[in-house]
Write an enzyme that holds these catalytic residues in place. Structure first.
Site, PDB file in Angstrom:
ATOM      1  N   HIS A  79       0.797  -1.169  -0.083  1.00 26.34           N
ATOM      2  CA  HIS A  79      -0.025   0.033  -0.041  1.00 26.34           C
ATOM      3  C   HIS A  79       0.962   1.485   0.111  1.00 26.34           C
ATOM      4  O   HIS A  79       2.040   1.014   0.529  1.00 26.34           O
ATOM      5  CB  HIS A  79      -0.986  -0.070   1.096  1.00 26.34           C
ATOM      6  CG  HIS A  79      -0.416  -0.150   2.763  1.00 26.34           C
ATOM      7  ND1 HIS A  79      -0.182  -1.050   3.400  1.00 26.34           N
ATOM      8  CD2 HIS A  79       0.005   1.080   3.324  1.00 26.34           C
ATOM      9  CE1 HIS A  79       0.411  -0.554   4.548  1.00 26.34           C
ATOM     10  NE2 HIS A  79       0.355   0.759   4.469  1.00 26.34           N
ATOM     11  N   GLU A 130      -3.691   3.817   2.139  1.00 26.59           N
ATOM     12  CA  GLU A 130      -3.945   4.285   3.641  1.00 26.59           C
ATOM     13  C   GLU A 130      -3.723   5.755   3.529  1.00 26.59           C
ATOM     14  O   GLU A 130      -3.060   6.503   3.149  1.00 26.59           O
ATOM     15  CB  GLU A 130      -2.597   3.644   4.333  1.00 26.59           C
ATOM     16  CG  GLU A 130      -2.853   4.061   5.751  1.00 26.59           C
ATOM     17  CD  GLU A 130      -1.421   3.322   6.575  1.00 26.59           C
ATOM     18  OE1 GLU A 130      -0.487   2.798   5.925  1.00 26.59           O
ATOM     19  OE2 GLU A 130      -1.870   3.201   7.973  1.00 26.59           O
TER      20      GLU A 130
HETATM   21 CO    CO Z   1       0.856   1.567   6.099  1.00 26.22          CO
END
Ligand code: CO
Length: 134
Positions: A79, A130
């Site tokens: 991510h 995120e």
């Molecule tokens: Co992270």
């Protein structure tokens, strides 16, 4: 909405090996490991002058990254984390346009002790994003 790139996370099968690779082979500053029971991962941060690399490995039986590592046994990019100034405002804006927040939709406390959420990859060009409130 988003500000700086806070980190890129790499899921790894062996955190010690991965830390040694960044510390010794690539000569970077690597933090001590931290267990995030809430997120089912153990993490280490590689501190670079302009950003960070988060190395993550599964913790416990129901880790959300276990399946990822089954599909990517050597590890892989997991991510990107972008900074936001106001988490609730960002979540409200994203909800309003139908971008899905993973889990129960509420922020959790992340690796830096700040609120984080993860956005559904299917709503974000196939990447897991995120958001971290700074
Ligand atoms: Co992270």
């Amino acid at each position: 909405m988003i500000g700086q790139l806070n980190h890129v996370a790499i899921a790894v099968p062996d955190l010690k090996k991965a830390s040694d690779f960044y510390r010794t082979t690539l000569g970077a500053l690597v933090s001590d490991p931290q267990e995030l029971a809430d997120h089912g991962v153990k993490t280490v941060f590689v501190e670079l002058p302009n950003t960070k690399i988060e190395l993550i490995t599964p913790l416990g039986d129901n880790s959300p990254i276990s399946l990822f590592l089954e599909k990517n046994p050597d590890g892989g990019i997991h991510h990107f984390c972008y900074e936001v100034a106001n988490m609730q405002e960002s979540v409200n804006q994203l909800n309003a346009i139908g971008i899905r927040i993973l889990g129960d939709g509420n922020p959790k406390i992340g690796a830096h002790g700040k609120p984080v959420v993860f956005l559904h990859p299917k709503d974000c060009l196939g990447t897991l994003i995120e958001l971290e409130q700074i």
